[in-house]
Write an enzyme that holds these catalytic residues in place. Structure first.
Site, PDB file in Angstrom:
ATOM      1  CE1 TYR A 144       1.022 -13.868  -0.287  1.00 40.24           C
ATOM      2  CE2 TYR A 144       1.020 -15.845   1.059  1.00 40.24           C
ATOM      3  CZ  TYR A 144       0.516 -14.592   0.782  1.00 40.24           C
ATOM      4  OH  TYR A 144      -0.475 -14.078   1.552  1.00 40.24           O
ATOM      5  CE  LYS A 204      -0.256   1.316  -6.886  1.00 37.88           C
ATOM      6  NZ  LYS A 204      -1.338   2.278  -6.548  1.00 37.88           N
ATOM      7  CG  ASP A 248      -4.681   2.285  -5.381  1.00 35.30           C
ATOM      8  OD1 ASP A 248      -5.041   1.701  -6.427  1.00 35.30           O
ATOM      9  OD2 ASP A 248      -4.059   3.367  -5.405  1.00 35.30           O
ATOM     10  CG  ASP A 305      -3.324 -12.927   2.149  1.00 39.33           C
ATOM     11  OD1 ASP A 305      -4.141 -13.749   2.609  1.00 39.33           O
ATOM     12  OD2 ASP A 305      -2.482 -12.349   2.853  1.00 39.33           O
ATOM     13  CG  ASP A 357      -8.268 -11.640   5.597  1.00 38.16           C
ATOM     14  OD1 ASP A 357      -8.340 -12.739   5.005  1.00 38.16           O
ATOM     15  OD2 ASP A 357      -7.718 -11.505   6.712  1.00 38.16           O
TER      16      ASP A 357
HETATM   17  C1  IPM Z   1      -4.667 -17.392   3.555  1.00 40.60           C
HETATM   18  C2  IPM Z   1      -3.687 -17.240   4.687  1.00 40.60           C
HETATM   19  C3  IPM Z   1      -2.318 -17.713   4.201  1.00 40.60           C
HETATM   20  C4  IPM Z   1      -1.924 -16.866   3.020  1.00 40.60           C
HETATM   21  C5  IPM Z   1      -1.226 -17.707   5.286  1.00 40.60           C
HETATM   22  C6  IPM Z   1      -1.625 -18.525   6.498  1.00 40.60           C
HETATM   23  C7  IPM Z   1       0.101 -18.160   4.763  1.00 40.60           C
HETATM   24  O1  IPM Z   1      -3.658 -15.929   5.121  1.00 40.60           O
HETATM   25  O2  IPM Z   1      -4.889 -18.531   3.105  1.00 40.60           O
HETATM   26  O3  IPM Z   1      -5.234 -16.376   3.124  1.00 40.60           O
HETATM   27  O4  IPM Z   1      -1.404 -15.750   3.200  1.00 40.60           O
HETATM   28  O5  IPM Z   1      -2.143 -17.296   1.891  1.00 40.60           O
HETATM   29 MN    MN Z   2      -5.095 -14.615   4.162  1.00 38.64          MN
END
Ligand code: IPM
Ligand code: MN
Length: 364
Positions: free
Chosen positions: A146, A195, A227, A251, A255
């Site tokens: 990032y 990794k 993975d 990240d 999710d």
């Molecule tokens: C998160 C989001 C952010 C990230 C984006 C919006 C930049 O996906 O907070 O997980 O990737 O960190």
């Molecule tokens: Mn995210």
């Protein structure tokens, strides 16, 4: 207690969900006798529209003057919103990344646990959902891909894009230390995800995390490849306690964790620096397709407000009160659309503001 909380409602559903979390915090202040003052500032697309940039110095300064920051979400639809016609460093997401970096928020906590009432919303095998899970993701937030150098150039007539994944040992050390301290207060188990079979940055990660863990004899450390972890999370999430990992892996895995916990609308997060200061936001995005309809799930933001009380203001009872209120609302059948089951009797589907009212009414 007196506390100043800066709010960043942001874009999409952000203003709707932050309003509900603020409502709950105001109720907590009333019931427990605290003074919370709120100051609203802009970031993301709304800041681009107002000031021509996603994050102004004034917004950073306001955050720095606060005890904690409560955020909604930023950004719009890539390819549809005019914000994405701007160069990358002028887009909404750039504002959030710059804010994380300027405030030194290196430690991102994303707790995922499956409420018993949401077992059917969990996409995993029934026998796995039955067992439940409670995972604390500790994501490094100010390093890695990032924040490494990037460029797009033309080399011999071909377009070439480069991103760089850089980690300094001190960055790994401080996040590993946080993960171990958190594990000591939980079940004492840390899974460090990398990794290391391919990346140099991961080999350094593994070495430093191992060193840090030896200073925490109460912590049992395990290393896992990213993975394989992605697979294990859907196969048997109950095996994890604390998972610590670098920015990009965190990240992606967070999710995945949100989805197995029933909905992205349920997952809170805290972004912390070394002291108690932090920024709190739901893990989900701005959901532009449902913005302005009063149907978004405010629970992730309300649970983020509980984390704010717990980590930045050290108000444990008050944080528990919010978490208990959320559990009680679910137990007594209150849902938002994303976690609604039409074929189950006795459930009530609430609008965003009604869910905020419900949680506020359950604060004791
Ligand atoms: C998160 C989001 C952010 C990230 C984006 C919006 C930049 O996906 O907070 O997980 O990737 O960190
Ligand atoms: Mn995210």
């Amino acid at each position: 207690m007196n506390a100043k909380i800066v709010t960043i409602p942001g874009d999409g559903i952000g203003p709707e969900i932050v309003a509900e979390a603020q409502k709950v915090l105001e109720k907590v202040a009333e019931v427990y006798g605290h003074q919370f003052t709120f100051e609203k500032v802009l970031m993301g697309g709304c800041s681009i529209d107002a000031y021509g940039e996603p994050l102004t110095d004034a917004t950073v300064a306001a955050c720095q003057s606060a005890d904690a920051v409560l955020m909604g979400s930023i950004g719009g639809k890539v390819g549809q919103s005019h914000w994405y016609e701007l160069p990358p460093e002028k887009r909404p997401e750039a504002g959030l990344l710059k804010l994380r970096k300027s405030l030194g928020l290196f430690c991102n906590l994303r707790p995922a646990h499956l409420y018993p009432e949401l077992r059917r919303a969990c996409p995993l095998r029934e026998s796995i959902a039955e067992q439940g899970f409670d995972v604390m993701m500790v994501r490094e937030l100010t390093g890695g891909l990032y924040f490494g150098a990037r460029k797009t150039e033309t080399v011999d007539g071909e377009e070439v894009a480069t991103d760089t994944l850089v980690y300094h040992d001190y960055e790994i050390r401080r996040i590993a230390k946080k993960a171990c301290e958190i594990a000591e207060k939980r079940h004492g188990h840390v899974t460090s995800v990398d990794k290391a079979n391919v990346l140099d940055s991961s080999r350094l990660w593994r070495k430093v995390v191992t060193e840090v863990a030896t200073a925490h004899p109460g912590v049992q450390l395990e290393h896992a490849l990213v993975d394989s972890t992605a697979m294990q999370l859907v196969r048997n999430p109950g095996q994890f306690d604390v998972v610590v990992t670098e920015n990009m892996f965190g990240d992606i895995l967070s999710d995945e964790m949100a989805e197995i916990a029933g909905s992205l609308g349920m997952l809170p997060s805290a972004s912390l620096r070394e002291d108690s200061f932090g920024l709190y936001e739901p893990s989900g995005g701005s959901a532009p397709d449902i913005a302005g309809q009063n149907i978004a799930n405010p629970l992730a933001t309300i649970l983020s407000a509980a984390m704010l009380l717990r980590y930045s203001l050290n108000l444990t009872k008050e944080a528990d009160a919010i978490e208990d209120a959320v559990a009680e609302a679910l137990r007594t059948g209150f849902r938002t659309g994303d976690i609604m089951e039409d074929d189950v009797e006795g459930l009530t589907c609430l609008h965003t503001d009604e869910m905020g009212d419900k949680i506020a009414s359950l604060i004791r």
